[in-house]
Design a protein around this motif. Structure first.
Motif, mmCIF file in Angstrom:
data_model
loop_
_atom_site.group_PDB
_atom_site.id
_atom_site.type_symbol
_atom_site.label_atom_id
_atom_site.label_comp_id
_atom_site.label_asym_id
_atom_site.label_seq_id
_atom_site.Cartn_x
_atom_site.Cartn_y
_atom_site.Cartn_z
ATOM 1 N N SER A 218 0.802 -1.231 0.000
ATOM 2 C CA SER A 218 0.000 0.000 0.000
ATOM 3 C C SER A 218 0.830 1.275 0.000
ATOM 4 C CB SER A 218 -0.932 0.009 1.226
ATOM 5 O OG SER A 218 -1.697 -1.173 1.304
ATOM 6 N N GLU A 219 2.139 1.139 -0.148
ATOM 7 C CA GLU A 219 3.009 2.308 -0.018
ATOM 8 C C GLU A 219 2.733 3.368 -1.084
ATOM 9 O OE1 GLU A 219 5.065 2.707 2.673
ATOM 10 O OE2 GLU A 219 3.975 0.892 3.243
ATOM 11 N N ASP A 220 2.199 2.952 -2.247
ATOM 12 C CA ASP A 220 1.937 3.914 -3.326
ATOM 13 C C ASP A 220 0.839 4.905 -2.954
ATOM 14 O OD1 ASP A 220 3.893 2.913 -4.933
ATOM 15 O OD2 ASP A 220 2.569 1.764 -6.244
ATOM 16 N N TRP B 121 1.790 8.537 -2.461
ATOM 17 C CA TRP B 121 1.833 9.451 -3.608
ATOM 18 C C TRP B 121 0.457 10.052 -3.859
ATOM 19 C CZ3 TRP B 121 6.385 10.942 -5.336
ATOM 20 C CH2 TRP B 121 7.490 10.098 -5.143
ATOM 21 N N LEU B 122 -0.585 9.249 -3.696
ATOM 22 C CA LEU B 122 -1.942 9.748 -3.897
ATOM 23 C C LEU B 122 -2.265 10.829 -2.868
ATOM 24 C CD1 LEU B 122 -4.720 9.543 -5.296
ATOM 25 C CD2 LEU B 122 -5.318 7.774 -3.617
ATOM 26 N N PHE B 123 -1.855 10.609 -1.618
ATOM 27 C CA PHE B 123 -2.144 11.581 -0.561
ATOM 28 C C PHE B 123 -1.451 12.919 -0.840
ATOM 29 C CE2 PHE B 123 -2.516 7.799 2.585
ATOM 30 C CZ PHE B 123 -3.759 7.496 2.054
ATOM 31 N N LYS B 124 -0.297 12.872 -1.510
ATOM 32 C CA LYS B 124 0.449 14.099 -1.776
ATOM 33 C C LYS B 124 0.057 14.751 -3.099
ATOM 34 C CE LYS B 124 4.516 12.178 -1.344
ATOM 35 N NZ LYS B 124 5.994 12.019 -1.276
ATOM 36 N N MET C 83 3.643 2.141 6.159
ATOM 37 C CA MET C 83 4.695 2.318 7.166
ATOM 38 C C MET C 83 4.800 3.749 7.687
ATOM 39 S SD MET C 83 7.896 -0.178 6.180
ATOM 40 C CE MET C 83 7.900 0.017 4.406
ATOM 41 N N LYS C 84 4.626 4.711 6.818
ATOM 42 C CA LYS C 84 4.734 6.117 7.211
ATOM 43 C C LYS C 84 3.681 6.491 8.246
ATOM 44 C CE LYS C 84 4.785 10.779 5.223
ATOM 45 N NZ LYS C 84 4.662 11.570 3.975
#
Length: 218
Positions: free
Chosen positions: A105-107, A110-113, A198-199
């Motif tokens: 789900s790390e991508d 990028w969507l959030f930003k 993770m973030k």
């Protein structure tokens, strides 16, 4: 990479974890000893950190709860109500946290930003406000509004209509963002909790990834 990632998606299990570790070791042997490997092993090597994080998250959360619980007992001895309250809140937030299903789900970060649509919404809000103002001046309806005893209600209704239009346009733009970014990146696992990224491991929110996206869009 996406094919390998999707192959291990789903219920987190010891068998899948062992497979990832085994494939990672193959790639590691190649790097260190010049062993034989293939692209699949390299992909599993890349997946190792995210799978390990999600696999171990329940233990990570449990450790935080234990530490916070110990802190409550400690600060009880000093009658420190502020620290007691803080640590009780931590216990409440992290209690029972776990990640049942694995998704890379790390991508979603990028969507959030991705804030291009936010800029478009601001521009649209400015344009529609200017349009309403211009129409009032052109048709001289502002004079009628000034003379009307119900001008407050009229202004409120006008503001509601403008806000509704901007809201609907915003929803369409954010849906477009999701579809556009999703076509280029891996946005599987939207039902997973936000701390599956993770973030956001220490996020106080116990909502899904999609829920968090809707939250930041509002």
């Amino acid at each position: 990479y996406r094919e390998v990632s999707e192959a291990v998606e789903g219920k987190i299990s010891n068998e899948t974890a062992k497979k990832i570790v085994s494939e990672r070791q193959k790639y590691y042997d190649f790097i260190v000893q010049g062993g034989q490997y293939d692209e699949v092993s390299e992909c599993y090597y890349s997946l190792y950190d995210t799978y390990k994080y999600e696999y171990e998250y329940a233990s990570y959360a449990a450790d935080i709860v234990k530490q916070a619980s110990d802190n409550v007992s400690l600060f009880n001895n000093f009658n420190n109500s502020k620290k007691i309250s803080e640590n009780k809140y931590i216990c409440k937030v992290f209690s029972g946290r776990k990640i049942d299903n694995y998704y890379d789900s790390e991508d979603y970060g990028w969507l959030f930003k991705y804030d291009f649509s936010t800029l478009l919404i601001l521009v649209f809000a400015l344009v529609i406000s200017t349009y309403f103002y211009h129409k009032e001046r052109t048709n001289k309806t502002y004079t009628l509004l000034y003379l009307s005893g119900k001008r407050r209600n009229i202004y409120v209704n006008k503001l509601v209509v403008m806000s509704a239009i901007i809201f609907l346009v915003g929803v369409l733009l954010y849906i477009t963002d999701f579809l556009v970014v999703g076509s280029e990146l891996n946005l599987n696992g939207g039902s997973n909790p936000i701390y599956a990224i993770m973030k956001y491991s220490n996020s106080p929110l116990n909502v899904s990834i999609i829920g968090y996206y809707i939250f930041i869009c509002l």
